[in-house]
Scaffold this motif. Structure first.
Motif, PDB file in Angstrom:
ATOM      1  N   SER A  58      -0.100   0.499  -4.228  1.00 50.08           N
ATOM      2  CA  SER A  58       1.328   0.203  -4.115  1.00 50.08           C
ATOM      3  C   SER A  58       1.950  -0.126  -5.464  1.00 50.08           C
ATOM      4  O   SER A  58       3.067   0.304  -5.755  1.00 50.08           O
ATOM      5  CB  SER A  58       1.551  -0.967  -3.149  1.00 50.08           C
ATOM      6  N   ALA A  90       8.546   5.665   2.176  1.00 53.55           N
ATOM      7  CA  ALA A  90       8.805   6.137   0.807  1.00 53.55           C
ATOM      8  C   ALA A  90       7.524   6.121  -0.025  1.00 53.55           C
ATOM      9  O   ALA A  90       7.361   6.947  -0.929  1.00 53.55           O
ATOM     10  CB  ALA A  90       9.885   5.285   0.146  1.00 53.55           C
ATOM     11  N   PHE A  91       6.601   5.193   0.260  1.00 51.95           N
ATOM     12  CA  PHE A  91       5.312   5.162  -0.436  1.00 51.95           C
ATOM     13  C   PHE A  91       4.609   6.509  -0.279  1.00 51.95           C
ATOM     14  O   PHE A  91       4.139   7.103  -1.239  1.00 51.95           O
ATOM     15  CB  PHE A  91       4.422   4.046   0.120  1.00 51.95           C
ATOM     16  N   ASN A  95       6.327   1.158   3.974  1.00 53.06           N
ATOM     17  CA  ASN A  95       7.548   1.920   3.757  1.00 53.06           C
ATOM     18  C   ASN A  95       7.182   3.406   3.624  1.00 53.06           C
ATOM     19  O   ASN A  95       6.404   3.769   2.742  1.00 53.06           O
ATOM     20  CB  ASN A  95       8.246   1.428   2.492  1.00 53.06           C
ATOM     21  N   GLU A 121       6.141   1.323  -4.239  1.00 57.11           N
ATOM     22  CA  GLU A 121       6.583   1.052  -2.865  1.00 57.11           C
ATOM     23  C   GLU A 121       5.405   0.441  -2.121  1.00 57.11           C
ATOM     24  O   GLU A 121       4.259   0.635  -2.499  1.00 57.11           O
ATOM     25  CB  GLU A 121       6.989   2.341  -2.138  1.00 57.11           C
ATOM     26  N   ARG A 153       6.399   9.508  -1.990  1.00 58.76           N
ATOM     27  CA  ARG A 153       6.121   9.506  -3.438  1.00 58.76           C
ATOM     28  C   ARG A 153       4.684   9.926  -3.735  1.00 58.76           C
ATOM     29  O   ARG A 153       4.426  10.670  -4.671  1.00 58.76           O
ATOM     30  CB  ARG A 153       6.383   8.125  -4.033  1.00 58.76           C
ATOM     31  N   SER A 206       3.314   4.346   9.236  1.00 56.28           N
ATOM     32  CA  SER A 206       4.185   4.752   8.136  1.00 56.28           C
ATOM     33  C   SER A 206       3.794   6.128   7.600  1.00 56.28           C
ATOM     34  O   SER A 206       4.647   6.993   7.386  1.00 56.28           O
ATOM     35  CB  SER A 206       4.125   3.693   7.025  1.00 56.28           C
TER      36      SER A 206
END
Length: 82
Positions: free
Chosen positions: A17, A28-29, A26, A22, A32, A56
């Motif tokens: 992380s 978005a982690f 989330n 992120e 990415r 997630s």
């Protein structure tokens, strides 16, 4: 871990992380991460012992499994390897 434990010599990449920017809860982690490794979600299998992290990753289209024990891991991996 990358330097002190030598993980940089063992693994192709390190995607904590703190490196991604992120948290794993989330989505978005994972977006990415997938961008960095240049993989499509359906080309990726993610394991974690946290249902939140698994959910997630699943939300961005990745194959996911919840880690509960080594025996369960081996049994579940059979479906991916065979």
């Amino acid at each position: 871990m990358v330097h002190k434990l030598g993980f940089g010599e063992i693994f192709d990449g390190f995607y904590a992380s703190s490196h991604i920017g992120e948290i794993k809860s989330n989505p978005a982690f994972f977006r990415r991460l997938l961008k960095q490794i240049e993989f499509k979600p359906k080309e990726t299998l993610f394991w974690d012992d946290s249902p939140t992290h698994v959910d997630s990753a699943k939300s961005v289209g990745m194959h996911t499994e919840l880690y509960t024990s080594y025996e369960d891991f081996k049994k579940k991996m059979d479906k991916y390897l065979n």
